[in-house]
Motif scaffolding. Sequence first.
Motif, PDB file in Angstrom:
ATOM      1  N   ALA A 184      -0.471   7.110   4.537  1.00 36.96           N
ATOM      2  CA  ALA A 184      -0.622   7.173   5.994  1.00 36.96           C
ATOM      3  C   ALA A 184       0.733   6.936   6.644  1.00 36.96           C
ATOM      4  CB  ALA A 184      -1.638   6.136   6.475  1.00 36.96           C
ATOM      5  N   GLU A 185       1.122   7.828   7.533  1.00 37.83           N
ATOM      6  CA  GLU A 185       2.354   7.682   8.305  1.00 37.83           C
ATOM      7  C   GLU A 185       1.996   7.670   9.785  1.00 37.83           C
ATOM      8  OE1 GLU A 185       5.329  10.565   7.381  1.00 37.83           O
ATOM      9  OE2 GLU A 185       5.312  10.140   5.225  1.00 37.83           O
ATOM     10  N   LYS A 186       2.440   6.647  10.467  1.00 38.03           N
ATOM     11  CA  LYS A 186       2.154   6.540  11.896  1.00 38.03           C
ATOM     12  C   LYS A 186       2.746   7.726  12.661  1.00 38.03           C
ATOM     13  CE  LYS A 186       2.037   1.488  11.916  1.00 38.03           C
ATOM     14  NZ  LYS A 186       2.564   0.245  12.510  1.00 38.03           N
ATOM     15  N   GLY A 187       2.136   8.021  13.793  1.00 34.71           N
ATOM     16  CA  GLY A 187       2.712   9.022  14.677  1.00 34.71           C
ATOM     17  C   GLY A 187       4.011   8.520  15.273  1.00 34.71           C
ATOM     18  N   ILE A 188       4.903   9.434  15.614  1.00 37.93           N
ATOM     19  CA  ILE A 188       6.211   9.063  16.157  1.00 37.93           C
ATOM     20  C   ILE A 188       6.422   9.754  17.496  1.00 37.93           C
ATOM     21  CG2 ILE A 188       8.709   9.115  15.814  1.00 37.93           C
ATOM     22  CD1 ILE A 188       8.236   9.143  12.827  1.00 37.93           C
ATOM     23  N   LEU A 189       6.851   8.976  18.466  1.00 38.38           N
ATOM     24  CA  LEU A 189       7.273   9.493  19.764  1.00 38.38           C
ATOM     25  C   LEU A 189       8.684   9.023  20.035  1.00 38.38           C
ATOM     26  CD1 LEU A 189       4.100   8.649  21.897  1.00 38.38           C
ATOM     27  CD2 LEU A 189       4.862  10.953  21.269  1.00 38.38           C
ATOM     28  N   LEU A 369       0.101  11.259   9.800  1.00 36.75           N
ATOM     29  CA  LEU A 369      -0.315  11.842   8.524  1.00 36.75           C
ATOM     30  C   LEU A 369      -1.262  10.877   7.839  1.00 36.75           C
ATOM     31  CD1 LEU A 369       1.862  13.508   5.812  1.00 36.75           C
ATOM     32  CD2 LEU A 369       0.511  11.506   5.205  1.00 36.75           C
ATOM     33  N   TYR A 370      -2.307  11.437   7.205  1.00 32.17           N
ATOM     34  CA  TYR A 370      -3.228  10.583   6.456  1.00 32.17           C
ATOM     35  C   TYR A 370      -3.921  11.395   5.367  1.00 32.17           C
ATOM     36  CZ  TYR A 370      -7.189   7.548   5.328  1.00 32.17           C
ATOM     37  OH  TYR A 370      -8.116   6.790   4.677  1.00 32.17           O
ATOM     38  N   MET A 371      -3.824  10.927   4.125  1.00 35.37           N
ATOM     39  CA  MET A 371      -4.569  11.461   2.992  1.00 35.37           C
ATOM     40  C   MET A 371      -5.333  10.298   2.363  1.00 35.37           C
ATOM     41  SD  MET A 371      -1.995  14.164   1.095  1.00 35.37           S
ATOM     42  CE  MET A 371      -3.200  14.612  -0.151  1.00 35.37           C
ATOM     43  N   PRO A 372      -6.656  10.370   2.283  1.00 33.61           N
ATOM     44  CA  PRO A 372      -7.443   9.248   1.760  1.00 33.61           C
ATOM     45  C   PRO A 372      -7.088   8.911   0.318  1.00 33.61           C
ATOM     46  CG  PRO A 372      -8.849  10.859   2.847  1.00 33.61           C
ATOM     47  CD  PRO A 372      -7.502  11.492   2.728  1.00 33.61           C
ATOM     48  N   GLU A 373      -7.302   7.663  -0.020  1.00 37.98           N
ATOM     49  CA  GLU A 373      -7.041   7.209  -1.388  1.00 37.98           C
ATOM     50  C   GLU A 373      -7.861   7.988  -2.404  1.00 37.98           C
ATOM     51  OE1 GLU A 373      -7.222   3.060  -4.024  1.00 37.98           O
ATOM     52  OE2 GLU A 373      -7.705   3.049  -1.875  1.00 37.98           O
ATOM     53  N   SER A 374      -9.001   8.527  -1.993  1.00 32.81           N
ATOM     54  CA  SER A 374      -9.877   9.270  -2.899  1.00 32.81           C
ATOM     55  C   SER A 374      -9.375  10.672  -3.204  1.00 32.81           C
ATOM     56  CB  SER A 374     -11.287   9.365  -2.299  1.00 32.81           C
ATOM     57  OG  SER A 374     -11.243  10.020  -1.032  1.00 32.81           O
TER      58      SER A 374
END
Length: 472
Positions: A184-189, A369-374
């Motif tokens: 997971a990567e936080k959004g950036i502004l 960005l987010y990709m689940p652990e599964s």
Amino acid sequence: MHKKIDDGFDGLVSDLQKTLSYQTEASGYDPDAAHPFGKHMTEALDAFLDMARSYGFITRNIDNMAGYIDTSDDVSLPLYGLMCHLDVVPAGDRAKWIHPPYGGVQENGRIYGRGSLDDKGPAVVALHAMKAVRDSQNLKSRFRLIVGLDEETGAFRCMKRYLKMEEIPLYSFSPDGAFPLINAEKGILRLTVEKHFDEAGKNGEKAIERISGGVRTNIIPDAAFAVLKGDFPHHATEGIGIDGEKIVSRGKAAHVKYPDKGDNAILKLLSYLASLGIDTPLGRYVRDLHTLFPGEYDGKSLQIASEDSISGSLFCSLSIIEADESQCVLKIDIRHPVTVKGDDIVAKLKNVFGVFGATVSVDSRNEPLYMPESDPFVRLLLDSYASVTGDEAKPLYTAGGTYCRDMPNSVSFGIVFPGEEPVAHMANEYVNVDSLKKAAHIYAEALNRIDGLSGKNGFSMKSTAGKDRVFS
């Protein structure tokens, strides 16, 4: 395969020291120039590609903006990617470095240099991991190391050029974060706040003539100064120095994704100037800014504080200020939770700063960005890490930004190990030599496992991060 990593490790160290010798601080962008990011950047890219060719890899320079290194030219084989960058943030004050920032000095189990950790060290490690796997077996996959020159700006123009012109890997990882894995990567502004002052009240007997601080939006500023006019009753304050009419603030630089590791010199300066009670348009605005940025980094005083269970809390950093008696311009970096919408944050800030007659504009943004652990690809990388280290750890989240945001089906995988100091963007940036070797073993293990799945029917990698892909 793993023996080849050990046997070739001295060569890896030597290649890293050579790569670190190139000064690759961004110096602007001209899309019509032969060297869009500067000739010095092209030279560093060409040197890295030359190094890869000396090991028998296939390479390509993409318009002097990015390049790639392939294990094979057989396009019938499935393609998987690794992504690194060769550009770096400015080295800053050389006096703060114990070794030259572009010297690649090895001492006490460390290699010092700007980019040693972020991201030249990982790039060299990835190259040697690919070499070890390629030299150990007949690969059923193609592996491609993509290297860019425009990551630290946050614009990712190098990766955008690659995506426009080249084949997109089925899955990729970027050695530009931390182990065990970042899913997971936080959004950036990145925002600009601008305020112009009326003529009235500019030229009082006591005034702030200029304020300046910060060098990059993604760096906690370690220095800032103000030039005053008139006599003031100065008082002793930690980190503040008085040199005639000049007020100098000293802090500690850090990546904005680790705001608690730094000491923001701009915020210290605003606090000191606010205490002087200067009654000019800029003086009053400084007091307003101090109320909005009182030393916190969660955005609470800006009314944008937020958090979620996936990626933690919001980070906000005032990274750059340039002001005189006519205007004040701020550069702000915000890292927000993956479930929070960037547009909502911008709308709130426009209301907050609008009260003070200031405008807010978006310079750049990167979606979360987010990709689940599964996800099967995430599981494969975690298992590769565990097989080398014995650590069956859970994925992490980050406030940093990597190429994974632009590349479909990708996550950040290393290179900082648990317990290591996150020294990227700091003076005296270094990488542990032992960590380089361990990371090379992990990447080689991951590539070997990916290749071992190629050609096997029925192993479907159904990713939630992009289109369904078959891992074969």
